[in-house]
Design a protein around this motif. Sequence first.
Motif, short mmCIF file in Angstrom:
data_model
loop_
_atom_site.label_atom_id
_atom_site.label_comp_id
_atom_site.label_asym_id
_atom_site.label_seq_id
_atom_site.Cartn_x
_atom_site.Cartn_y
_atom_site.Cartn_z
N LEU A 1 33.87 70.06 57.69
CA LEU A 1 34.30 68.66 57.72
C LEU A 1 34.47 68.20 59.17
O LEU A 1 34.08 67.08 59.52
N ALA A 2 35.00 69.05 60.02
CA ALA A 2 35.17 68.72 61.44
C ALA A 2 33.81 68.46 62.09
O ALA A 2 33.64 67.50 62.84
N GLN A 3 32.84 69.30 61.80
CA GLN A 3 31.51 69.15 62.38
C GLN A 3 30.87 67.84 61.94
O GLN A 3 30.23 67.14 62.74
N ASN A 4 31.04 67.47 60.67
CA ASN A 4 30.49 66.21 60.19
C ASN A 4 31.18 65.00 60.82
O ASN A 4 30.53 64.01 61.14
N CYS A 5 32.47 65.08 61.01
CA CYS A 5 33.20 63.98 61.64
C CYS A 5 32.73 63.76 63.06
O CYS A 5 32.51 62.62 63.49
N VAL A 6 32.54 64.84 63.82
CA VAL A 6 32.06 64.72 65.20
C VAL A 6 30.65 64.15 65.22
O VAL A 6 30.31 63.32 66.07
N LYS A 7 29.85 64.57 64.27
CA LYS A 7 28.43 64.16 64.24
C LYS A 7 28.26 62.69 63.83
O LYS A 7 27.43 61.99 64.39
N TYR A 8 29.06 62.21 62.88
CA TYR A 8 28.81 60.91 62.28
C TYR A 8 29.78 59.79 62.69
O TYR A 8 29.49 58.63 62.46
N LEU A 9 30.92 60.12 63.24
CA LEU A 9 31.93 59.10 63.51
C LEU A 9 32.01 58.73 64.98
O LEU A 9 31.80 59.58 65.85
N THR A 10 32.32 57.48 65.25
CA THR A 10 32.57 56.99 66.60
C THR A 10 33.74 56.02 66.55
O THR A 10 34.18 55.61 65.46
N LYS A 11 34.22 55.65 67.71
CA LYS A 11 35.30 54.68 67.79
C LYS A 11 34.91 53.42 67.01
O LYS A 11 33.81 52.91 67.13
N GLY A 12 35.83 52.94 66.15
CA GLY A 12 35.59 51.75 65.36
C GLY A 12 35.08 52.02 63.96
O GLY A 12 35.08 51.13 63.12
N SER A 13 34.61 53.24 63.68
CA SER A 13 34.14 53.59 62.34
C SER A 13 35.29 53.49 61.35
O SER A 13 36.41 53.88 61.65
N GLN A 14 35.00 52.95 60.17
CA GLN A 14 36.03 52.88 59.12
C GLN A 14 35.91 54.10 58.23
O GLN A 14 34.80 54.48 57.82
N VAL A 15 37.06 54.73 57.95
CA VAL A 15 37.08 55.93 57.14
C VAL A 15 38.19 55.86 56.10
O VAL A 15 39.19 55.17 56.29
N GLY A 16 37.99 56.57 55.01
CA GLY A 16 39.03 56.83 54.04
C GLY A 16 39.39 58.29 54.17
O GLY A 16 38.51 59.15 54.21
N VAL A 17 40.67 58.60 54.28
CA VAL A 17 41.13 59.96 54.51
C VAL A 17 42.10 60.35 53.41
O VAL A 17 43.00 59.58 53.07
N SER A 18 41.94 61.54 52.86
CA SER A 18 42.96 62.09 51.97
C SER A 18 43.30 63.49 52.49
O SER A 18 42.44 64.21 52.98
N GLY A 19 44.58 63.80 52.41
CA GLY A 19 45.03 65.09 52.91
C GLY A 19 46.52 65.22 52.76
O GLY A 19 47.13 64.59 51.89
N SER A 20 47.13 66.02 53.61
CA SER A 20 48.57 66.25 53.54
C SER A 20 49.19 66.05 54.92
O SER A 20 48.53 66.22 55.95
N ILE A 21 50.46 65.67 54.93
CA ILE A 21 51.19 65.46 56.18
C ILE A 21 51.72 66.80 56.65
O ILE A 21 52.30 67.57 55.87
N GLN A 22 51.52 67.08 57.93
CA GLN A 22 52.09 68.27 58.55
C GLN A 22 53.02 67.83 59.67
O GLN A 22 52.64 67.00 60.49
N THR A 23 54.21 68.38 59.67
CA THR A 23 55.18 68.03 60.69
C THR A 23 55.29 69.15 61.71
O THR A 23 54.93 70.29 61.44
N GLY A 24 55.77 68.80 62.86
CA GLY A 24 55.96 69.78 63.91
C GLY A 24 56.76 69.15 65.03
O GLY A 24 57.41 68.12 64.85
N SER A 25 56.69 69.76 66.18
CA SER A 25 57.37 69.21 67.35
C SER A 25 56.66 69.71 68.60
O SER A 25 55.91 70.69 68.56
N TYR A 26 56.89 69.02 69.67
CA TYR A 26 56.37 69.45 70.97
C TYR A 26 57.44 69.18 72.01
O TYR A 26 58.35 68.39 71.80
N GLU A 27 57.31 69.86 73.12
CA GLU A 27 58.30 69.73 74.18
C GLU A 27 57.63 69.20 75.44
O GLU A 27 56.56 69.67 75.83
N ARG A 28 58.26 68.21 76.04
CA ARG A 28 57.76 67.65 77.29
C ARG A 28 58.95 67.44 78.22
O ARG A 28 59.92 66.79 77.84
N ASP A 29 58.87 67.99 79.39
CA ASP A 29 59.94 67.87 80.40
C ASP A 29 61.29 68.32 79.84
O ASP A 29 62.32 67.70 80.10
#
Length: 135
Positions: free
Chosen positions: A54-82
């Motif tokens: 799926l990642a390979q197809n997205c890179v191959k076929y999508l560009t800025k401005g392309s309209q997409v429908g996405v289904s999936g799951s939410i993943q939470t996390g955190s990051y640290e800066r300064d």
Amino acid sequence: MNKVFLIGRLTRDPQATTFDSGSSCCRFSIAVDRYSRDGENKADFINITTWNALAQNCVKYLTKGSQVGVSGSIQTGSYERDGVKYPSFEVRADQVEFLSRANAQGTGTAAQPARPKDASMSELKEVVDDDDMPF
């Protein structure tokens, strides 16, 4: 149950990463319209991650401005800066439907299906031949 469905437009070109293990990852962000009670249109910007084929197809076929429908799951996390820890979330996409591709002005058009950036019309004819269509 953790399931999300979104329709939006890519805010930038997809970014691909390939790992030493052979897995590939694609990250992009979509702008999703949100309508508020005061009648003002707003947008939420949602980070999307896809993996492997799926990642390979997205890179191959999508560009800025392309309209997409996405289904999936939410993943939470955190990051640290300064030294400050920030919460984060993203959608890990199970499916990405290519609804339109971006035109020269950066807006999509539903009349034109997404196609490879490097494909000629003859290559596309080989992929989908009218004689193979069941209707």
